[in-house]
Every structure is written in structure tokens, then in C-alpha cells.
Design a protein around this motif. Structure first.
Motif, PDB file in Angstrom:
ATOM      1  N   PHE A 199       0.841  -1.205   0.000  1.00 62.06           N
ATOM      2  CA  PHE A 199       0.000   0.000   0.000  1.00 62.06           C
ATOM      3  C   PHE A 199       0.875   1.254   0.000  1.00 62.06           C
ATOM      4  N   ASP A 200       0.568   2.196  -0.866  1.00 65.14           N
ATOM      5  CA  ASP A 200       1.323   3.441  -0.985  1.00 65.14           C
ATOM      6  C   ASP A 200       0.695   4.512  -0.095  1.00 65.14           C
ATOM      7  N   PRO A 201       1.347   4.900   1.009  1.00 59.71           N
ATOM      8  CA  PRO A 201       0.762   5.905   1.907  1.00 59.71           C
ATOM      9  C   PRO A 201       0.486   7.246   1.223  1.00 59.71           C
ATOM     10  N   ALA A 202       1.263   7.559   0.186  1.00 56.04           N
ATOM     11  CA  ALA A 202       1.060   8.838  -0.510  1.00 56.04           C
ATOM     12  C   ALA A 202      -0.292   8.912  -1.197  1.00 56.04           C
ATOM     13  N   SER A 203      -0.921   7.753  -1.427  1.00 49.56           N
ATOM     14  CA  SER A 203      -2.206   7.747  -2.123  1.00 49.56           C
ATOM     15  C   SER A 203      -3.322   8.357  -1.296  1.00 49.56           C
ATOM     16  N   VAL A 204      -3.141   8.450   0.007  1.00 47.74           N
ATOM     17  CA  VAL A 204      -4.170   9.030   0.871  1.00 47.74           C
ATOM     18  C   VAL A 204      -3.694  10.344   1.491  1.00 47.74           C
ATOM     19  N   ARG A 205      -2.666  10.906   0.909  1.00 48.39           N
ATOM     20  CA  ARG A 205      -2.172  12.220   1.345  1.00 48.39           C
ATOM     21  C   ARG A 205      -2.615  13.245   0.314  1.00 48.39           C
ATOM     22  N   ARG A 206      -3.216  14.338   0.789  1.00 46.93           N
ATOM     23  CA  ARG A 206      -3.694  15.374  -0.125  1.00 46.93           C
ATOM     24  C   ARG A 206      -2.931  16.671   0.126  1.00 46.93           C
ATOM     25  N   THR A 207      -2.141  17.080  -0.849  1.00 42.01           N
ATOM     26  CA  THR A 207      -1.409  18.338  -0.760  1.00 42.01           C
ATOM     27  C   THR A 207      -1.704  19.148  -2.011  1.00 42.01           C
ATOM     28  N   PHE A 208      -1.612  20.460  -1.890  1.00 40.90           N
ATOM     29  CA  PHE A 208      -2.059  21.330  -2.980  1.00 40.90           C
ATOM     30  C   PHE A 208      -1.051  22.428  -3.319  1.00 40.90           C
ATOM     31  N   GLY A 209       0.228  22.218  -2.955  1.00 39.43           N
ATOM     32  CA  GLY A 209       1.246  23.178  -3.316  1.00 39.43           C
ATOM     33  C   GLY A 209       1.386  24.313  -2.320  1.00 39.43           C
ATOM     34  N   PRO A 210       1.981  25.423  -2.738  1.00 39.25           N
ATOM     35  CA  PRO A 210       2.216  26.553  -1.836  1.00 39.25           C
ATOM     36  C   PRO A 210       0.940  27.320  -1.517  1.00 39.25           C
ATOM     37  N   GLU A 211       1.039  28.215  -0.564  1.00 41.32           N
ATOM     38  CA  GLU A 211      -0.102  29.059  -0.226  1.00 41.32           C
ATOM     39  C   GLU A 211      -0.468  29.944  -1.406  1.00 41.32           C
ATOM     40  N   GLY A 212      -1.752  30.073  -1.636  1.00 43.04           N
ATOM     41  CA  GLY A 212      -2.229  30.919  -2.716  1.00 43.04           C
ATOM     42  C   GLY A 212      -3.228  30.203  -3.599  1.00 43.04           C
ATOM     43  N   PRO A 213      -3.595  30.813  -4.730  1.00 50.20           N
ATOM     44  CA  PRO A 213      -4.573  30.193  -5.632  1.00 50.20           C
ATOM     45  C   PRO A 213      -4.027  28.905  -6.243  1.00 50.20           C
ATOM     46  N   LEU A 214      -4.896  27.967  -6.519  1.00 47.24           N
ATOM     47  CA  LEU A 214      -4.512  26.794  -7.286  1.00 47.24           C
ATOM     48  C   LEU A 214      -4.279  27.202  -8.739  1.00 47.24           C
ATOM     49  N   SER A 215      -3.592  26.367  -9.477  1.00 46.95           N
ATOM     50  CA  SER A 215      -3.483  26.621 -10.908  1.00 46.95           C
ATOM     51  C   SER A 215      -4.877  26.527 -11.528  1.00 46.95           C
ATOM     52  N   ASP A 216      -5.031  27.072 -12.715  1.00 47.24           N
ATOM     53  CA  ASP A 216      -6.343  27.041 -13.355  1.00 47.24           C
ATOM     54  C   ASP A 216      -6.830  25.610 -13.566  1.00 47.24           C
ATOM     55  N   ALA A 217      -5.907  24.707 -13.915  1.00 49.60           N
ATOM     56  CA  ALA A 217      -6.297  23.308 -14.106  1.00 49.60           C
ATOM     57  C   ALA A 217      -6.684  22.672 -12.775  1.00 49.60           C
ATOM     58  N   ALA A 218      -5.889  22.934 -11.737  1.00 52.94           N
ATOM     59  CA  ALA A 218      -6.168  22.346 -10.415  1.00 52.94           C
ATOM     60  C   ALA A 218      -7.439  22.918  -9.806  1.00 52.94           C
ATOM     61  N   ALA A 219      -7.772  24.162 -10.157  1.00 56.48           N
ATOM     62  CA  ALA A 219      -8.988  24.780  -9.609  1.00 56.48           C
ATOM     63  C   ALA A 219     -10.223  23.994  -9.999  1.00 56.48           C
ATOM     64  N   ARG A 220     -10.200  23.350 -11.157  1.00 52.11           N
ATOM     65  CA  ARG A 220     -11.345  22.541 -11.581  1.00 52.11           C
ATOM     66  C   ARG A 220     -11.425  21.224 -10.816  1.00 52.11           C
ATOM     67  N   GLU A 221     -10.314  20.806 -10.257  1.00 50.31           N
ATOM     68  CA  GLU A 221     -10.317  19.622  -9.387  1.00 50.31           C
ATOM     69  C   GLU A 221     -10.762  19.996  -7.978  1.00 50.31           C
ATOM     70  N   GLY A 222     -10.393  21.220  -7.555  1.00 49.42           N
ATOM     71  CA  GLY A 222     -10.777  21.691  -6.232  1.00 49.42           C
ATOM     72  C   GLY A 222      -9.987  21.033  -5.122  1.00 49.42           C
ATOM     73  N   PHE A 223     -10.546  21.064  -3.924  1.00 47.19           N
ATOM     74  CA  PHE A 223      -9.919  20.500  -2.738  1.00 47.19           C
ATOM     75  C   PHE A 223     -10.694  19.270  -2.277  1.00 47.19           C
ATOM     76  N   SER A 224     -10.073  18.501  -1.403  1.00 46.89           N
ATOM     77  CA  SER A 224     -10.760  17.338  -0.835  1.00 46.89           C
ATOM     78  C   SER A 224     -11.868  17.793   0.096  1.00 46.89           C
ATOM     79  N   GLY A 225     -12.999  17.081   0.031  1.00 51.52           N
ATOM     80  CA  GLY A 225     -14.178  17.494   0.783  1.00 51.52           C
ATOM     81  C   GLY A 225     -14.062  17.352   2.280  1.00 51.52           C
ATOM     82  N   GLY A 226     -13.055  16.636   2.758  1.00 47.82           N
ATOM     83  CA  GLY A 226     -12.906  16.475   4.199  1.00 47.82           C
ATOM     84  C   GLY A 226     -12.356  17.683   4.902  1.00 47.82           C
ATOM     85  N   ASN A 227     -11.967  18.717   4.127  1.00 47.90           N
ATOM     86  CA  ASN A 227     -11.369  19.937   4.686  1.00 47.90           C
ATOM     87  C   ASN A 227     -11.554  21.040   3.654  1.00 47.90           C
TER      88      ASN A 227
END
Length: 310
Positions: free
Chosen positions: A133-161
Motif C-alpha cells: 500500500f502506498d501511503p502517498a495515495s491518501v495524502r492530499r497536498t495542494f502546493g504553496p499558499e495561494g490560488p490553485l493553478s487554473d487546471a487544479a482549480a477545476r479539481e478543487g480541494f478534498s471534501g474532508g477539509n
């Protein structure tokens, strides 16, 4: 006084971990955090969830409501209807917030023009995961502080936070009740689908707050081949829902995803012989590809709208 933020915790039949989460949140944010309320939404529980709510009735910041329609998206929309706050922060019922979480949250919502915020999610394993099992598969990170990239913005954030500005959530008519967990049945993607509609309406109005993190419980039963494969299959099967345009574009997206994911899984297969951790990627890739192949048919039969169903 109307709170500025409602921390919404939606739950169903998870009384023991819910009690731990509420106790941890209470100890972290305090008895009466300024302009913040904690709202528990009971989504039709048949266990001791009402008793847990009663146990926290002496917490000034806390209250609870019920949503009889099964489904996490329905529960989240119930929180929207029950709150008067300008921001709703959706927190999973098994997520422990970090010490600086509330301060980071307040900093993020103070950003002008932002409608969607989120923070990292780190796994809190119930037991050491197996070697494959790869522990990284359940880790959610989104880069540095600030806006997401335009592509990542369409993915959004994980609903648990995840935080959403009330006016924006109302403008897009909330979460799609057909997506997400429904009475224990595995469902995914409601946050991604919502993020896409928010981008269509408001552009990239996201903000990532790296200090607004949580530790999310990862029970041992989720580290089984059966669960990993099932989750990947469901994710692939409904990927077409997040794509704008007509049926042809949606079906084409699913077909491309099927080929790409299955190919990735097959390419990792030789590596798994010498590195057991690669087995996770093999299983996930093949299962996602299989799900996406099924999604091609569902997309072709859809109404052709952004949220069309099969």
C-alpha cells in the motif's frame, strides 16, 4: 450574532469516531471561538449519534440538525440551509484539525474574491499499512499558499477539509445530490463536480492554506486490495461527469482516461516484482481504467449536460 463561519460535520452511523473528532475540535478551537459555530448534520443515523450530539450540548459553539435523505451531498446542502454564516467549512467526521487550523482558516476567508478554500490532509493510520500500500495515495497536498493553478482549480480541494463561500454555493445550487457517499454506498467526486461549476461561474477564485491542515483517519479496512480497486473503479466510472460539453466530448474523455490509466497500471507491473509498493499503482491504474471504460457508455447515454446522468 451571526457567525462568520459554520464548521459543518456531516455524519452517519459513526458515533465512536464522531465523538473523538468533536472532542478534538473542541479542545483545539475552544469553547466559544469568535464568530464560529460547529454544526453537526446527522444523516439518518441508527446508532448512538444522537447521544453523542447530546453529550456536546453544553458546548456553546455547538448545535446539531438532521437530514433524513441519505447522501453526503444532501447532508452538506442541509448544512447550507441551516447556517446563516457567510462561509461553510466542511470537515469530515474523522478529521483532527491541526493547532493552527482555525487561524489559517480565518486568514483564507479574509482574501478578497475567494469562494473556495482548502488545506492539506495527512493520513492518520489506524495501523501500519501493508507493504504493497502506498501511503502517498491518501495524502492530499495542494502546493504553496495561494490560488490553485487554473487546471487544479477545476479539481478543487478534498471534501474532508473544504470551505465554500455561502453566496457562491447558493449561486450554483449546492452539491449534486446524486454524487458522493449515499447511506454507506461508495460514491466520489461531488467536490470535483462542484469545483468545476464554481470555476465556470466565478473563475479561479480558490485559495490554498497550507497551515489549515487536518489528520484524517485511515482505517485498516481501506488498505485492502478489494477496497482500493473498488474506489479506483468508481472514480474512473464517473470521471465523465466533471467534463463540460456534450456526450461526445464526455465519452471521449472517458475513453482517453481508460487507455491512459490502464496503460499506467500495466507499465508498473514489472516494477511490482521487485518493489511491492508498486502493486498499489498497478491495482489503481487497472481498476480506474476499467471504470473509465464503463464510463464511456454512461457518458454516451447521458443527457449531454454538465451534470447529466446515465
Amino acid at each position: 450574532m451571526t457567525p462568520a463561519v459554520t464548521i459543518a460535520i456531516c455524519t452517519r452511523d459513526r458515533a465512536p469516531i464522531l465523538a473523538e473528532t468533536l472532542a478534538h475540535l473542541r479542545a483545539t478551537v475552544g469553547e466559544a471561538p469568535d464568530a464560529v459555530e460547529v454544526l453537526m448534520v446527522d444523516n439518518g443515523s441508527s446508532d448512538a449519534t444522537p447521544e453523542v450530539a447530546a453529550r456536546f450540548a453544553d458546548w456553546p459553539a455547538f448545535r446539531s440538525v438532521t437530514e433524513p435523505r441519505p447522501g453526503l451531498s444532501h447532508a452538506r446542502n442541509r448544512a447550507l440551509a441551516a447556517s446563516a454564516a457567510e462561509w461553510l467549512l466542511y470537515l469530515d467526521d474523522d478529521a483532527f484539525v491541526w493547532p493552527g487550523w482555525l487561524d489559517a482558516l480565518r486568514g483564507a476567508i479574509a482574501r478578497e474574491g475567494v469562494v473556495l478554500i482548502g488545506g492539506p490532509i495527512e493520513p492518520r493510520f489506524e495501523a501500519p499499512p501493508p507493504a504493497w500500500f502506498d501511503p502517498a495515495s491518501v495524502r492530499r497536498t495542494f502546493g504553496p499558499e495561494g490560488p490553485l493553478s487554473d487546471a487544479a482549480a477545476r479539481e478543487g480541494f478534498s471534501g474532508g477539509n473544504l470551505g465554500v463561500r455561502r453566496s457562491a454555493l447558493e449561486a450554483v445550487e449546492g452539491f449534486d445530490g446524486r454524487l458522493g457517499m449515499i447511506a454507506g454506498t461508495l460514491g466520489l467526486g461531488e467536490e470535483t463536480e462542484l469545483a468545476g461549476r464554481l470555476v465556470d461561474r466565478f473563475g479561479n477564485a480558490t485559495w490554498h492554506a497550507p497551515a489549515m491542515g487536518v489528520d484524517h483517519l485511515e482505517p485498516s479496512w481501506k488498505q485492502t486490495p478489494r477496497y482500493v480497486a473498488r474506489r479506483a473503479f468508481v472514480n474512473g466510472r464517473q470521471a465523465w461527469r466533471y467534463v463540460g460539453g456534450g456526450r461526445g466530448r464526455k465519452a471521449g474523455f472517458s475513453a482517453l482516461k481508460a487507455v491512459k490509466q490502464a496503460g499506467t497500471g500495466l507499465l508498473r507491473l514489472p516494477l511490482a516484482v521487485v518493489r511491492p509498493g508498486a502493486l498499489h499503482g498497478v491495482l489503481k491504474g487497472l481498476s480506474t481504467g476499467a471504470g473509465a471504460a464503463v464510463g464511456v457508455v454512461r457518458a454516451a447515454r447521458s443527457s449531454g449536460t454538465a451534470n447529466g446522468d446515465a
